[in-house]
Design a protein around this motif. Structure first.
Motif, short mmCIF file in Angstrom:
data_model
loop_
_atom_site.label_atom_id
_atom_site.label_comp_id
_atom_site.label_asym_id
_atom_site.label_seq_id
_atom_site.Cartn_x
_atom_site.Cartn_y
_atom_site.Cartn_z
N THR A 19 5.35 8.32 7.77
CA THR A 19 4.32 7.67 8.59
C THR A 19 2.93 8.05 8.11
OG1 THR A 19 5.80 7.66 10.51
CG2 THR A 19 3.45 7.35 10.94
N MET A 20 2.74 9.30 7.74
CA MET A 20 1.45 9.76 7.23
C MET A 20 1.11 9.08 5.90
SD MET A 20 0.07 11.86 9.44
CE MET A 20 0.77 10.72 10.65
N LEU A 21 2.11 8.95 5.02
CA LEU A 21 1.88 8.24 3.75
C LEU A 21 1.50 6.79 4.01
CD1 LEU A 21 4.82 9.55 1.52
CD2 LEU A 21 2.38 9.94 1.14
N ALA A 22 2.19 6.14 4.96
CA ALA A 22 1.88 4.76 5.30
C ALA A 22 0.47 4.65 5.88
CB ALA A 22 2.90 4.23 6.30
N LEU A 23 0.08 5.61 6.73
CA LEU A 23 -1.25 5.61 7.32
C LEU A 23 -2.32 5.75 6.25
CD1 LEU A 23 -2.88 5.66 10.02
CD2 LEU A 23 -2.75 8.16 9.90
N PHE A 24 -2.07 6.63 5.27
CA PHE A 24 -3.02 6.81 4.17
C PHE A 24 -3.21 5.51 3.41
CE2 PHE A 24 -4.08 7.51 -0.23
CZ PHE A 24 -5.10 8.44 -0.18
N LEU A 25 -2.11 4.84 3.05
CA LEU A 25 -2.20 3.60 2.26
C LEU A 25 -2.82 2.46 3.06
CD1 LEU A 25 1.23 3.79 0.42
CD2 LEU A 25 -1.04 4.14 -0.58
N LEU A 26 -2.54 2.41 4.37
CA LEU A 26 -3.17 1.39 5.21
C LEU A 26 -4.68 1.60 5.25
CD1 LEU A 26 -2.81 -1.01 7.19
CD2 LEU A 26 -2.62 0.68 9.03
N TYR A 48 6.38 -3.03 -10.55
CA TYR A 48 7.58 -2.41 -10.00
C TYR A 48 8.76 -3.39 -10.05
CZ TYR A 48 5.13 1.63 -7.91
OH TYR A 48 4.43 2.78 -7.71
N LEU A 49 8.50 -4.64 -9.63
CA LEU A 49 9.57 -5.65 -9.61
C LEU A 49 10.06 -5.96 -11.02
CD1 LEU A 49 8.12 -8.09 -6.91
CD2 LEU A 49 10.16 -6.66 -6.69
N LEU A 50 9.12 -5.99 -11.97
CA LEU A 50 9.52 -6.26 -13.36
C LEU A 50 10.41 -5.15 -13.89
CD1 LEU A 50 9.19 -8.29 -15.65
CD2 LEU A 50 7.20 -6.98 -16.43
N VAL A 51 10.08 -3.92 -13.54
CA VAL A 51 10.92 -2.79 -13.95
C VAL A 51 12.34 -2.96 -13.39
CG1 VAL A 51 11.31 -0.31 -13.63
CG2 VAL A 51 9.05 -1.14 -14.25
N LEU A 52 12.42 -3.31 -12.10
CA LEU A 52 13.73 -3.49 -11.48
C LEU A 52 14.51 -4.62 -12.13
CD1 LEU A 52 12.80 -3.05 -7.71
CD2 LEU A 52 14.08 -1.45 -9.13
N LEU A 53 13.83 -5.73 -12.41
CA LEU A 53 14.48 -6.89 -13.04
C LEU A 53 15.01 -6.53 -14.42
CD1 LEU A 53 15.17 -9.92 -13.11
CD2 LEU A 53 12.86 -10.32 -14.01
N SER A 74 17.46 8.94 -5.27
CA SER A 74 17.59 8.47 -6.64
C SER A 74 16.31 7.78 -7.06
CB SER A 74 18.76 7.49 -6.75
OG SER A 74 18.47 6.29 -6.05
N MET A 75 16.15 7.57 -8.39
CA MET A 75 14.96 6.90 -8.89
C MET A 75 14.88 5.47 -8.36
SD MET A 75 12.14 6.82 -10.46
CE MET A 75 12.11 8.41 -11.26
N LEU A 76 16.03 4.78 -8.25
CA LEU A 76 16.02 3.40 -7.74
C LEU A 76 15.49 3.36 -6.32
CD1 LEU A 76 16.74 0.41 -8.03
CD2 LEU A 76 19.06 0.96 -7.24
N THR A 77 15.98 4.27 -5.47
CA THR A 77 15.49 4.32 -4.09
C THR A 77 14.01 4.67 -4.05
OG1 THR A 77 17.68 5.05 -3.35
CG2 THR A 77 15.85 5.40 -1.83
N THR A 78 13.61 5.58 -4.91
CA THR A 78 12.19 5.97 -4.96
C THR A 78 11.31 4.78 -5.31
OG1 THR A 78 12.77 8.22 -5.60
CG2 THR A 78 10.53 7.50 -6.08
N ILE A 79 11.73 3.98 -6.31
CA ILE A 79 10.95 2.79 -6.70
C ILE A 79 10.88 1.81 -5.54
CG2 ILE A 79 10.91 0.77 -8.22
CD1 ILE A 79 12.18 2.50 -10.38
N LEU A 80 12.01 1.59 -4.86
CA LEU A 80 12.04 0.63 -3.75
C LEU A 80 11.16 1.09 -2.59
CD1 LEU A 80 15.84 -0.32 -3.75
CD2 LEU A 80 13.92 -1.78 -4.41
N VAL A 81 11.21 2.38 -2.27
CA VAL A 81 10.37 2.89 -1.18
C VAL A 81 8.89 2.81 -1.55
CG1 VAL A 81 9.79 4.94 0.19
CG2 VAL A 81 12.19 4.39 -0.27
N SER A 82 8.56 3.14 -2.81
CA SER A 82 7.16 3.03 -3.27
C SER A 82 6.68 1.59 -3.18
CB SER A 82 7.05 3.52 -4.71
OG SER A 82 7.43 4.87 -4.82
N LEU A 83 7.53 0.66 -3.59
CA LEU A 83 7.19 -0.75 -3.53
C LEU A 83 6.97 -1.20 -2.09
CD1 LEU A 83 6.94 -3.56 -4.85
CD2 LEU A 83 9.42 -3.77 -4.72
N ALA A 84 7.86 -0.79 -1.19
CA ALA A 84 7.74 -1.18 0.21
C ALA A 84 6.45 -0.63 0.83
CB ALA A 84 8.96 -0.68 0.99
#
Length: 489
Positions: free
Chosen positions: A392-399, A190-195, A325-335
């Motif tokens: 919150t549910m998405l975060a709970l799933f990933l945790l 993800y970070l490489l894509v942003l860079l 936007s796609m940029l925000t989507t990438i950042l939220v996915s990364l976070a």
């Protein structure tokens, strides 16, 4: 020198360790020394780190194409079938590679297989970067998939066989490290894509996917460069093949243990070790291994199906929920990956020696089931409160994925079998898991288009199946000396 002796590669040994000599009389003694080791294990830790580097490559290469497939489709003017061919080639390669890699890991040793698959990664990454058409790209991705499939059985064997049995940093904890390593690799992609988005001129954005895929050669070349200095064959595997002298040398170089082969060592045991064979895949479905194989398979398939549907669909889910936007989507996915999945993986490493893999996997599946039911009931969020609850549910799933099934499906796949079956055990598990991944990646868009957010009810069946399997088969691999089953009468 025999094939067995020559295959027991030993890293630069340096001086013979000081201290009391540990006398080795059988393969069981070698296994016991590894299990009880309290040495600094400098080289052993580095071997584990290099093995995790292989896992990093696996995750990076599998996820590297996610943000480039649209550019590839446009550049090569691909039909939907051509796009599917390029996207799925690595997965099919991984399915084939897992079966082959599991057998070869047990047959010719961990070191040889690991070093060979690093060359797969280098060749395939460079071929992808310079691919002139979709057929070369798909062929290179298939070869890359072979490397991914071959690597996981051997990486898990290294993690299991260079770690102690109990306490902090035990075998289960070392294997669980594969999970945060995986999430770290996804985050790097993800970070490489942003860079690259930031530094590439707009006229050269068509280079993006080539640079991302080609970057996979860099960590593989680093591993190749340092292999002769630190990498060794597994001492337990070498001893299991009858090479006690090679095993003793590995213990001296990697663990700092002054291991010596006793004059009365059992070099020709009455019960010879199980030899590698394609028939060993059948051994996984017999005797005490049948229940373990069923459990390891069900929880791996369930975890893979649910995680791929949610994680690989995460950008789509976030975008559709919040119209960002796609940029925000990438950042939220990364976070989300870093703050919850990665952190959950770290918790798994720290806590599994204390609580065991079974309890943590049960709790992780319970978190996921609650999260998916919650997402299904929320549907498409209306207003800020529902949107926040959905996140919150998405975060709970990933945790739950991070500290539960994401980490410990590999624990079950690796520690349900002794040294002689570990390669085929992980290979068999990975073959079925990759098939589940392919199915979930294919079905998720179709189900989402048909059911909209009701798709979460379908995905929720996966953690439910995992929970049922765990409750029916209460098998705890953490802290259990499964390698001793190779030496039992």
């Amino acid at each position: 020198m025999s094939e067995i002796t020559s295959s027991a590669h030993v890293a630069s040994a340096g001086e013979v360790p000081s201290g009391k000599a540990e006398m080795i009389r059988s393969a069981a003694d070698v296994s016991q020394l590894v299990n009880d080791s309290t040495q600094a294990r400098s080289n052993a830790r580095i071997v584990i780190g290099i093995a995790l580097g292989g896992v990093f490559l696996d995750a990076y290469d599998l996820g590297a194409l996610a943000f480039g497939i649209k550019d590839i489709t446009r550049e090569f003017n691909l039909t939907p079938a051509g796009t599917g061919m390029v996207a799925s080639a690595i997965t099919f390669g991984a399915i084939v590679g897992a079966l082959i890699g599991g057998y070869l890991t047990d047959k010719i040793g961990r070191y040889r297989v690991f070093m060979a698959d690093m060359f797969f990664f280098v060749f395939a990454a460079l071929a992808c970067a310079f691919a002139p058409n979709e057929y070369v790209l798909a062929g290179a991705r298939f070869v890359m998939g072979l490397g991914v499939g071959i690597d996981l059985p051997v990486a898990m064997a290294f993690l299991a066989e260079f770690s102690k049995l109990k306490g902090r940093g035990n075998k289960a904890a070392s294997i669980a490290m594969w999970c945060p390593t995986w999430y770290a690799a996804i985050s790097v992609s993800y970070l490489l894509v942003l860079l690259l988005y930031a530094v590439l001129p707009e006229s050269h954005t068509d280079w993006l996917w080539r640079l991302i895929l080609g970057f996979g050669a860099v960590p593989a070349l680093i591993i190749i460069a340092i292999r002769s200095r630190y990498m060794s064959e597994s001492p337990v595997w070498a001893a299991n093949q009858g090479n006690l002298h090679g095993a003793a040398q590995i213990l001296r170089s990697s663990y700092g243990i002054n291991a010596q082969v006793a004059d009365n060592a059992d070099l020709t045991p009455a019960r010879p070790p199980r030899r590698a064979s394609w028939r060993n895949y059948g051994e996984l479905l017999k005797g005490i291994y049948l229940r373990r194989t069923i459990l390891a398979t069900v929880i791996s398939v369930a975890s893979s199906f649910a995680y791929n549907a949610v994680a690989f669909g995460l950008p789509v889910i976030i975008f559709s929920f919040f119209a960002q936007s796609m940029l925000t989507t990438i950042l939220v996915s990364l976070a989300l990956n870093l703050l919850f999945a990665f952190v959950g993986g770290i918790l798994a490493v720290r806590l599994v020696p204390r609580f065991g893999a079974w309890k943590m996997t049960v709790l992780g599946y319970a978190f996921q089931l609650a999260a998916l039911v919650g997402l299904a009931m929320i549907g498409r969020p209306e207003g800020g409160q529902e949107a926040a609850l959905a996140m919150t549910m998405l975060a709970l799933f990933l945790l739950g994925q991070g500290f539960g099934p994401g980490s410990h499906t590999m624990t079950y796949a690796s520690l349900s079998y002794p040294t002689s079956l570990r390669g085929v055990g992980v290979g068999f598990n990975q073959t079925l898991m990759r098939a589940s991944s392919t199915l979930s990646l294919f079905l998720f868009p179709l189900l989402a288009a048909t059911l909209d957010t009701g798709v979460f009810w379908v995905i929720a069946l996966a953690p439910l199946a995992g929970l049922m399997a765990l409750l029916l088969i209460r098998w705890e691999p953490s802290g259990y000396d499964v390698d001793a089953e190779d030496f039992a009468g």
